[in-house]
Design a protein around this motif. Structure first.
Motif, PDB file in Angstrom:
ATOM      1  N   ILE A  79      25.131  19.658  -2.235  1.00 23.24           N
ATOM      2  CA  ILE A  79      24.776  20.089  -3.643  1.00 23.24           C
ATOM      3  C   ILE A  79      24.616  21.995  -2.511  1.00 23.24           C
ATOM      4  O   ILE A  79      24.678  21.331  -0.936  1.00 23.24           O
ATOM      5  CB  ILE A  79      22.587  19.755  -2.756  1.00 23.24           C
ATOM      6  CG1 ILE A  79      21.922  18.791  -3.504  1.00 23.24           C
ATOM      7  CG2 ILE A  79      21.729  21.556  -3.139  1.00 23.24           C
ATOM      8  CD1 ILE A  79      20.095  18.370  -3.016  1.00 23.24           C
ATOM      9  N   THR A  80      25.027  22.483  -3.500  1.00 20.67           N
ATOM     10  CA  THR A  80      25.639  23.990  -2.837  1.00 20.67           C
ATOM     11  C   THR A  80      24.936  25.251  -2.909  1.00 20.67           C
ATOM     12  O   THR A  80      23.729  24.806  -3.410  1.00 20.67           O
ATOM     13  CB  THR A  80      27.102  23.784  -3.556  1.00 20.67           C
ATOM     14  OG1 THR A  80      27.091  24.117  -4.951  1.00 20.67           O
ATOM     15  CG2 THR A  80      27.386  22.855  -2.795  1.00 20.67           C
TER      16      THR A  80
ATOM     17  N   GLY B  91      23.150  19.608   5.814  1.00 26.29           N
ATOM     18  CA  GLY B  91      23.812  19.786   4.454  1.00 26.29           C
ATOM     19  C   GLY B  91      22.018  17.797   3.346  1.00 26.29           C
ATOM     20  O   GLY B  91      22.019  17.614   4.295  1.00 26.29           O
ATOM     21  N   MET B  92      22.568  18.402   2.197  1.00 27.34           N
ATOM     22  CA  MET B  92      22.271  17.566   1.826  1.00 27.34           C
ATOM     23  C   MET B  92      22.610  16.999   0.328  1.00 27.34           C
ATOM     24  O   MET B  92      23.410  17.734  -0.289  1.00 27.34           O
ATOM     25  CB  MET B  92      20.982  18.254   0.914  1.00 27.34           C
ATOM     26  CG  MET B  92      19.784  16.679   0.612  1.00 27.34           C
ATOM     27  SD  MET B  92      17.737  18.050   0.964  1.00 27.34           S
ATOM     28  CE  MET B  92      17.664  18.859   0.048  1.00 27.34           C
ATOM     29  N   ASP B  93      23.023  16.083   0.180  1.00 30.80           N
ATOM     30  CA  ASP B  93      23.802  15.399  -0.691  1.00 30.80           C
ATOM     31  C   ASP B  93      23.218  14.346  -2.558  1.00 30.80           C
ATOM     32  O   ASP B  93      22.572  13.954  -1.566  1.00 30.80           O
ATOM     33  CB  ASP B  93      25.572  14.175  -0.773  1.00 30.80           C
ATOM     34  CG  ASP B  93      25.977  14.930   0.400  1.00 30.80           C
ATOM     35  OD1 ASP B  93      26.189  16.076   0.505  1.00 30.80           O
ATOM     36  OD2 ASP B  93      26.880  14.051   1.005  1.00 30.80           O
ATOM     37  N   LEU B  94      23.337  14.487  -3.257  1.00 25.26           N
ATOM     38  CA  LEU B  94      22.833  13.376  -4.316  1.00 25.26           C
ATOM     39  C   LEU B  94      24.152  12.417  -4.918  1.00 25.26           C
ATOM     40  O   LEU B  94      24.769  12.791  -4.761  1.00 25.26           O
ATOM     41  CB  LEU B  94      23.205  15.175  -5.513  1.00 25.26           C
ATOM     42  CG  LEU B  94      22.225  14.413  -6.766  1.00 25.26           C
ATOM     43  CD1 LEU B  94      20.354  13.715  -6.181  1.00 25.26           C
ATOM     44  CD2 LEU B  94      22.451  15.624  -7.949  1.00 25.26           C
ATOM     45  N   GLN B  95      23.413  11.486  -4.935  1.00 18.13           N
ATOM     46  CA  GLN B  95      24.341  11.012  -5.778  1.00 18.13           C
ATOM     47  C   GLN B  95      23.376   9.537  -7.170  1.00 18.13           C
ATOM     48  O   GLN B  95      22.210   9.955  -7.559  1.00 18.13           O
ATOM     49  CB  GLN B  95      24.437   9.012  -5.379  1.00 18.13           C
ATOM     50  CG  GLN B  95      25.002   7.702  -5.128  1.00 18.13           C
ATOM     51  CD  GLN B  95      25.014   7.012  -4.515  1.00 18.13           C
ATOM     52  OE1 GLN B  95      24.276   6.743  -4.021  1.00 18.13           O
ATOM     53  NE2 GLN B  95      26.333   6.567  -4.469  1.00 18.13           N
ATOM     54  N   SER B  96      23.860   9.340  -8.176  1.00 17.59           N
ATOM     55  CA  SER B  96      23.792   8.966  -9.611  1.00 17.59           C
ATOM     56  C   SER B  96      24.051   8.199  -9.837  1.00 17.59           C
ATOM     57  O   SER B  96      25.458   7.895  -9.977  1.00 17.59           O
ATOM     58  CB  SER B  96      23.742  10.339 -10.109  1.00 17.59           C
ATOM     59  OG  SER B  96      22.863   9.691 -11.720  1.00 17.59           O
TER      60      SER B  96
END
Length: 120
Positions: A13-14, A94-99
């Motif tokens: 997430i940026t 940070g935070m990452d998203l996975q779909s």
């Protein structure tokens, strides 16, 4: 049944912005840690889209996972936490998203998506 292939990549997430009073700044992919400490990191992500989709969220320290949501969810909002995280000045949280589906709307609601770092 979806015809979209699974999207198992984690996507950062940026474009983070800091809250007033946090003067150490951000990078494209997260918050810069101001000092050495052991912290609890809390993160909340709210999608703009309300479309049904299964997705997950994780917290990262310098690009390495430090916490993950317990299950994949179809909820619009998910919160995660990682306690006892050792950080040094200059680290990036940070935070990452996975779909599960490639054609997802991963856009965040700016006022309800955040990372919080609390000294332990």
């Amino acid at each position: 049944m979806s015809t979209n292939p699974p999207n198992t990549a984690w996507n950062p997430i940026t474009n983070w912005a800091t809250s007033p009073g946090y003067d150490n700044g951000t990078t494209t992919n997260g918050l810069v840690v101001p000092s050495d400490d052991v912290v609890t990191v809390n993160g909340t992500f709210t999608r703009v889209s309300t479309a049904s989709n299964t997705w997950s969220l994780r917290l990262t320290l310098n690009g390495v996972m430090v916490g993950s949501s317990q299950v994949f969810t179809s909820s619009k909002t998910v919160s995660i936490s990682a306690a006892g995280v050792s950080v040094v000045a200059g680290d990036v949280i940070g935070m990452d998203l996975q779909s599960l589906f490639a054609a997802t709307n991963g856009a965040a609601e700016a006022n309800t998506t955040y990372i919080e770092v609390v000294s332990a």
